[in-house]
Design a protein around this motif. Structure first.
Motif, PDB file in Angstrom:
ATOM      1  N   SER A  51       0.838  -1.198   0.000  1.00  0.00           N
ATOM      2  CA  SER A  51       0.000   0.000   0.000  1.00  0.00           C
ATOM      3  C   SER A  51       0.868   1.242   0.000  1.00  0.00           C
ATOM      4  O   SER A  51       2.072   1.187   0.308  1.00  0.00           O
ATOM      5  N   ALA A  52       0.238   2.370  -0.313  1.00  0.00           N
ATOM      6  CA  ALA A  52       0.943   3.648  -0.287  1.00  0.00           C
ATOM      7  C   ALA A  52       1.436   3.969   1.121  1.00  0.00           C
ATOM      8  O   ALA A  52       2.523   4.517   1.301  1.00  0.00           O
ATOM      9  N   GLU A  53       0.650   3.626   2.122  1.00  0.00           N
ATOM     10  CA  GLU A  53       1.036   3.919   3.502  1.00  0.00           C
ATOM     11  C   GLU A  53       2.262   3.109   3.910  1.00  0.00           C
ATOM     12  O   GLU A  53       3.158   3.615   4.597  1.00  0.00           O
ATOM     13  N   THR A  54       2.318   1.835   3.469  1.00  0.00           N
ATOM     14  CA  THR A  54       3.491   1.009   3.776  1.00  0.00           C
ATOM     15  C   THR A  54       4.731   1.567   3.095  1.00  0.00           C
ATOM     16  O   THR A  54       5.824   1.614   3.687  1.00  0.00           O
ATOM     17  N   LEU A  55       4.573   2.004   1.852  1.00  0.00           N
ATOM     18  CA  LEU A  55       5.686   2.626   1.131  1.00  0.00           C
ATOM     19  C   LEU A  55       6.157   3.869   1.866  1.00  0.00           C
ATOM     20  O   LEU A  55       7.369   4.083   2.043  1.00  0.00           O
ATOM     21  N   PHE A  56       5.218   4.688   2.306  1.00  0.00           N
ATOM     22  CA  PHE A  56       5.568   5.913   3.032  1.00  0.00           C
ATOM     23  C   PHE A  56       6.382   5.576   4.286  1.00  0.00           C
ATOM     24  O   PHE A  56       7.433   6.190   4.539  1.00  0.00           O
ATOM     25  N   GLN A  57       5.936   4.611   5.067  1.00  0.00           N
ATOM     26  CA  GLN A  57       6.634   4.242   6.297  1.00  0.00           C
ATOM     27  C   GLN A  57       8.019   3.690   5.999  1.00  0.00           C
ATOM     28  O   GLN A  57       8.987   4.007   6.698  1.00  0.00           O
ATOM     29  N   ASP A  58       8.130   2.878   4.943  1.00  0.00           N
ATOM     30  CA  ASP A  58       9.437   2.318   4.573  1.00  0.00           C
ATOM     31  C   ASP A  58      10.422   3.419   4.192  1.00  0.00           C
ATOM     32  O   ASP A  58      11.582   3.418   4.617  1.00  0.00           O
TER      33      ASP A  58
END
Length: 221
Positions: A51-58
């Motif tokens: 997800s976009a949120e997982t990408l952001f956190q990574d």
């Protein structure tokens, strides 16, 4: 540059695209061609949950939270639109490979980088509204004295004026030893692989007008 020209001409704008070398491609055509996208149908077909949120956190974690949160958020929130736009232009993606360093899910969508540049170039030129000029280097930005707005660029072959705006799409500075020494002296003796035109022209033009530069010491090698 070709991505901007393709979108602008599709909307009916007349574009002058300057390339300082005799042929286009630069560092983009020499890159590994791995583009990080999250939440694509290619991932879904491979059973990859992302997800976009997982990408952001990574990306925040990989950047040790020193990166610009607003920029990372903008990238994460709009990267799926970029993926769909590239595909709509005719860019072909290979199956997703394993997770890259610091990424919690496989999201490296691979392209032939030189072919991608050619596809975007063809798109930009197809409308007949893009005046592509090779071998014409921009030297500095032209600014209106009263409004402060950038209204064009100066080149060795005369000034180019713009009615709607100027976009800098000029790459990095790996071929400029002075800038390497200024911003990342620990890489003074490194061997760089990049476009021959990557001498930091656009960075210096914007810097001269007061644009801020950040993260200049962070070089992916």
């Amino acid at each position: 540059g070709f991505a901007a020209a393709a979108e602008a001409t599709a909307l009916g704008a007349d574009v002058i695209l300057l390339e300082k070398l005799s042929e286009f491609g630069g560092s983009s055509a020499k890159s590994g061609g791995c583009l990080a996208f999250a939440g694509t149908d290619i991932q879904e077909a491979a059973g990859i949950i992302d997800s976009a949120e997982t990408l952001f956190q990574d990306l925040r974690e990989v950047g040790r939270y020193q990166n610009d949160e607003a920029l990372v958020r903008a990238y994460a929130d709009h990267q799926l639109d970029t993926f769909e736009w590239l595909r709509s232009q005719g860019v072909l993606f290979s199956p997703v490979l394993e997770a890259a360093a610091g990424q919690s899910a496989p999201r490296a969508h691979n392209v032939d980088p030189a072919d991608m540049v050619r596809v975007l170039a063809a798109r930009a030129m197809a409308t007949g509204l893009c005046d592509y000029q090779a071998g014409r280097a921009a030297r500095h930005l032209i600014r209106d004295a009263q409004s402060g707005r950038v209204t064009g660029v100066a080149t060795d072959q005369g000034d180019v004026r713009a009615r709607r705006g100027v976009i800098l799409a000029s790459g990095g500075f790996c071929k400029n030893p002075d800038l390497i020494h200024r911003f990342a002296p620990h890489y003074d003796e490194a061997i760089f692989i990049g476009g021959e035109g990557s001498t930091g022209d656009g960075l210096r033009m914007a810097w001269k007008l007061g644009a801020d530069l950040r993260d200049m010491a962070y070089i992916k090698g």
